[in-house]
Write a protein that holds these residues in place. Structure first.
Motif, PDB file in Angstrom:
ATOM      1  N   GLU A   1      17.834  61.271  42.677  1.00 25.11           N
ATOM      2  CA  GLU A   1      16.697  60.339  42.785  1.00 25.11           C
ATOM      3  C   GLU A   1      17.135  58.885  42.922  1.00 25.11           C
ATOM      4  OE1 GLU A   1      14.061  60.506  39.408  1.00 25.11           O
ATOM      5  OE2 GLU A   1      15.695  60.116  38.003  1.00 25.11           O
ATOM      6  N   ASP A   2      18.264  58.538  42.361  1.00 17.22           N
ATOM      7  CA  ASP A   2      18.717  57.147  42.391  1.00 17.22           C
ATOM      8  C   ASP A   2      19.683  56.973  43.575  1.00 17.22           C
ATOM      9  OD1 ASP A   2      18.846  54.555  41.330  1.00 17.22           O
ATOM     10  OD2 ASP A   2      20.631  55.020  40.167  1.00 17.22           O
ATOM     11  N   LEU A   3      19.219  57.362  44.774  1.00 15.27           N
ATOM     12  CA  LEU A   3      20.090  57.449  45.948  1.00 15.27           C
ATOM     13  C   LEU A   3      20.245  56.105  46.644  1.00 15.27           C
ATOM     14  CD1 LEU A   3      21.233  60.156  46.987  1.00 15.27           C
ATOM     15  CD2 LEU A   3      19.373  60.202  48.643  1.00 15.27           C
ATOM     16  N   TYR A   4      21.306  55.971  47.439  1.00 17.80           N
ATOM     17  CA  TYR A   4      21.492  54.792  48.299  1.00 17.80           C
ATOM     18  C   TYR A   4      20.211  54.561  49.116  1.00 17.80           C
ATOM     19  CZ  TYR A   4      23.329  51.849  52.009  1.00 17.80           C
ATOM     20  OH  TYR A   4      23.526  50.820  52.898  1.00 17.80           O
ATOM     21  N   GLY A   5      19.737  53.318  49.138  1.00 15.78           N
ATOM     22  CA  GLY A   5      18.461  52.986  49.775  1.00 15.78           C
ATOM     23  C   GLY A   5      18.359  53.425  51.234  1.00 15.78           C
ATOM     24  N   GLY A   6      19.439  53.271  51.978  1.00 14.60           N
ATOM     25  CA  GLY A   6      19.440  53.657  53.400  1.00 14.60           C
ATOM     26  C   GLY A   6      19.222  55.153  53.569  1.00 14.60           C
ATOM     27  N   ALA A   7      19.788  55.937  52.663  1.00  9.24           N
ATOM     28  CA  ALA A   7      19.624  57.399  52.739  1.00  9.24           C
ATOM     29  C   ALA A   7      18.169  57.771  52.434  1.00  9.24           C
ATOM     30  CB  ALA A   7      20.581  58.084  51.766  1.00  9.24           C
ATOM     31  N   ILE A   8      17.574  57.102  51.427  1.00  8.03           N
ATOM     32  CA  ILE A   8      16.165  57.384  51.102  1.00  8.03           C
ATOM     33  C   ILE A   8      15.282  57.059  52.312  1.00  8.03           C
ATOM     34  CG2 ILE A   8      14.206  56.738  49.614  1.00  8.03           C
ATOM     35  CD1 ILE A   8      16.153  56.240  47.369  1.00  8.03           C
ATOM     36  N   ARG A   9      15.544  55.912  52.952  1.00  6.58           N
ATOM     37  CA  ARG A   9      14.738  55.508  54.109  1.00  6.58           C
ATOM     38  C   ARG A   9      14.868  56.534  55.242  1.00  6.58           C
ATOM     39  NH1 ARG A   9      16.436  50.309  54.535  1.00  6.58           N
ATOM     40  NH2 ARG A   9      18.081  50.940  55.944  1.00  6.58           N
ATOM     41  N   LEU A  10      16.100  56.978  55.516  1.00  4.32           N
ATOM     42  CA  LEU A  10      16.319  57.983  56.562  1.00  4.32           C
ATOM     43  C   LEU A  10      15.553  59.266  56.244  1.00  4.32           C
ATOM     44  CD1 LEU A  10      18.077  59.089  59.054  1.00  4.32           C
ATOM     45  CD2 LEU A  10      19.638  59.927  57.289  1.00  4.32           C
ATOM     46  N   PHE A  11      15.671  59.724  54.992  1.00  4.93           N
ATOM     47  CA  PHE A  11      15.053  60.993  54.614  1.00  4.93           C
ATOM     48  C   PHE A  11      13.532  60.891  54.715  1.00  4.93           C
ATOM     49  CE2 PHE A  11      18.800  62.247  51.579  1.00  4.93           C
ATOM     50  CZ  PHE A  11      19.649  62.254  52.668  1.00  4.93           C
ATOM     51  N   ARG A  12      12.988  59.792  54.155  1.00  8.34           N
ATOM     52  CA  ARG A  12      11.529  59.710  54.053  1.00  8.34           C
ATOM     53  C   ARG A  12      10.857  59.311  55.360  1.00  8.34           C
ATOM     54  NH1 ARG A  12      10.421  56.986  48.136  1.00  8.34           N
ATOM     55  NH2 ARG A  12      10.487  58.933  46.979  1.00  8.34           N
ATOM     56  N   THR A  13      11.445  58.378  56.104  1.00 13.15           N
ATOM     57  CA  THR A  13      10.718  57.873  57.275  1.00 13.15           C
ATOM     58  C   THR A  13      11.075  58.603  58.563  1.00 13.15           C
ATOM     59  OG1 THR A  13      12.324  56.147  57.782  1.00 13.15           O
ATOM     60  CG2 THR A  13      10.552  55.550  56.281  1.00 13.15           C
ATOM     61  N   ILE A  14      12.248  59.229  58.631  1.00 12.41           N
ATOM     62  CA  ILE A  14      12.636  59.888  59.881  1.00 12.41           C
ATOM     63  C   ILE A  14      12.687  61.403  59.709  1.00 12.41           C
ATOM     64  CG2 ILE A  14      14.447  60.072  61.653  1.00 12.41           C
ATOM     65  CD1 ILE A  14      15.111  57.122  61.044  1.00 12.41           C
ATOM     66  N   LEU A  15      13.416  61.864  58.713  1.00 16.71           N
ATOM     67  CA  LEU A  15      13.636  63.310  58.617  1.00 16.71           C
ATOM     68  C   LEU A  15      12.395  64.071  58.156  1.00 16.71           C
ATOM     69  CD1 LEU A  15      17.313  63.384  57.339  1.00 16.71           C
ATOM     70  CD2 LEU A  15      16.447  63.472  59.673  1.00 16.71           C
ATOM     71  N   GLU A  16      11.559  63.438  57.335  1.00 14.76           N
ATOM     72  CA  GLU A  16      10.311  64.129  56.941  1.00 14.76           C
ATOM     73  C   GLU A  16       9.419  64.329  58.166  1.00 14.76           C
ATOM     74  OE1 GLU A  16       8.569  62.301  53.456  1.00 14.76           O
ATOM     75  OE2 GLU A  16       9.980  63.380  52.142  1.00 14.76           O
ATOM     76  N   ARG A  17       9.427  63.356  59.091  1.00 18.50           N
ATOM     77  CA  ARG A  17       8.663  63.498  60.344  1.00 18.50           C
ATOM     78  C   ARG A  17       9.189  64.663  61.169  1.00 18.50           C
ATOM     79  NH1 ARG A  17       9.107  60.049  64.563  1.00 18.50           N
ATOM     80  NH2 ARG A  17      10.596  58.679  63.565  1.00 18.50           N
ATOM     81  N   ARG A  18      10.452  64.978  61.005  1.00 17.59           N
ATOM     82  CA  ARG A  18      11.055  66.069  61.771  1.00 17.59           C
ATOM     83  C   ARG A  18      10.943  67.408  61.047  1.00 17.59           C
ATOM     84  NH1 ARG A  18      13.035  63.892  66.026  1.00 17.59           N
ATOM     85  NH2 ARG A  18      13.863  61.785  65.935  1.00 17.59           N
ATOM     86  N   GLY A  19      10.160  67.439  59.969  1.00 17.95           N
ATOM     87  CA  GLY A  19       9.851  68.723  59.339  1.00 17.95           C
ATOM     88  C   GLY A  19      10.756  69.109  58.182  1.00 17.95           C
TER      89      GLY A  19
END
Ligand SMILES: *Cc1c(COP(=O)(O)O)cnc(C)c1O
Length: 376
Positions: free
Chosen positions: A95-113
């Motif tokens: 949960e306390d992940l590097y901010g860039g990784a959180i942004r990638l996961f939430r804004t890009i990869l969640e859109r990809r399913g």
């Protein structure tokens, strides 16, 4: 070969001139050999380049992996590795992940399913509870940024199904202090921008694999996506790695001195450094790592003291990033973690008085003096 020797001799490029360092091969295209014995099998630099290959094989040797891929940044490495997953897959992340990784996961990869659950991976019960039938990956950082929480990698491996891919971002500790593949991880990621490069003059990323089957998949992705490391940056990382062991030793020694000094300072209310026996992850660190690293987070008595440190330190630079020879200090609430909703930020302990300190390799006495004069 011991680690400090491997930093220098871990992989030897066959250099026809006898040069001790690999040249920067600025060629994008290579002649096809008429006689296949004639050249090494270079074709096109996105596929492979001798300078990048030397950097990759050196990092693979340090992590004890079968192969390594060099990327233009740490984020490029993370984004490419995440392409191993398919739409519908679920991933558990620290949960306390590097901010860039959180942004990638939430804004890009969640859109990809893909779907993500961010949990305290230091709590094995919480990890187990988050597993779903479609969980395909666990994404870990240890220690975390900025709260320095520790995850027991072996315990995570033992708690999940064998087909769940364990990915560890090892940027903070480097292979000198932690070898996640040894502990059951499948892939290790680095932002080579930090300690591996070590001099804040290049950006790079690496992904190391411990398994041949996985290696083929990652090779395909690396070539197809093409976010690969340039020959020049490969050279700089290789140059940085030659002194990795000696830099990490000095930075860690400084961090221990500084953490102890901060802990006894009347203006400092909390020190988070996994090398202090009072840190809650200390015993796990002693078991699974070879050192404690050189990242410290600490809380000041007032917001004013925190701001004084940022404004008035002369040697320690108020700057983002970490892991270089210079000491750097930042305020996560205003910089690296400003995107986080305030409530979530405070619940995690990221207050307006919390500073994150990447301890460099200057003389510790000078660093102490610098902090002391800045606090007034
Ligand atoms: C900096 C960093 C990254 C991202 O690397 P870049 O080289 O900046 O793209 C990933 N993980 C951690 C832990 C980092 O500190």
């Amino acid at each position: 070969m011991k680690f400090d020797t491997a930093c220098i001799h871990g992989y030897r490029h066959k250099e026809p001139t006898g040069g001790l360092s690999v040249p920067i091969y600025m060629a994008s295209t290579y002649r096809h050999p008429i006689d296949p014995q004639e050249y090494d099998s270079y074709v096109y630099s996105r596929i492979q380049n001798p300078t990048r290959e030397t950097a990759e094989k050196t990092v693979a040797a340090l992590e004890g992996g079968v192969e390594c891929y060099g990327f233009s940044t740490g984020m490029a490495a993370i984004a490419t590795v995440m392409e191993l997953f398919d739409p519908g897959d679920h991933i558990i992340a620290t949960e306390d992940l590097y901010g860039g990784a959180i942004r990638l996961f939430r804004t890009i990869l969640e859109r990809r399913g893909l779907s993500f659950d961010f949990v305290d991976t230091g709590d094995i019960v919480a990890v187990k509870a988050a597993i779903r039938p479609n969980t395909k990956g666990i994404y870990l950082e240890t220690p975390t940024n900025p709260m320095m929480d520790i995850t027991d990698i072996k315990a995570v491996k033992a708690a999940v199904y064998p087909d769940i891919l364990i990915i560890v971002d090892n940027t903070f500790l480097t292979p000198y202090f932690l070898n996640p593949l040894e502990l059951g991880a499948d892939i290790v990621i680095h932002s080579g921008t930090k300690y591996l490069g070590g001099h804040s003059d290049t950006t790079s990323g690496f992904a190391v694999v411990g398994d041949i089957g996985l290696n083929e998949k990652l090779r395909q992705l690396h070539v197809s996506i093409g976010a690969c490391l340039s020959p020049f940056d490969s050279f700089l990382v290789l140059r940085g790695i030659k002194t990795l062991a000696i830099r990490m030793d000095k930075a860690q020694e400084n961090a221990m001195t500084l953490a102890t000094w901060l802990q006894n300072h009347p203006r400092i209310t909390r020190v988070l450094y996994p090398g202090l026996p009072s840190h809650k992850g200390y015993e796990i660190m002693k078991r699974q790592a070879y050192g404690f690293g050189a990242m410290i987070s600490f809380e000041t008595d007032t917001v004013q003291t925190a701001h004084n440190i940022l404004k008035h330190t002369k040697l320690i630079a108020y700057a983002e990033s970490l892991g270089c020879v210079n000491s750097l200090i930042t305020i996560p609430a205003m910089c690296t973690h400003e995107d986080l909703p305030e409530e979530e930020r405070l619940a995690r302990g990221i207050t307006d008085r919390l500073l994150r300190f990447s301890v460099g390799i200057e003389n510790a006495k000078d660093l102490i003096e610098d902090l002391q004069q800045a606090m007034g």
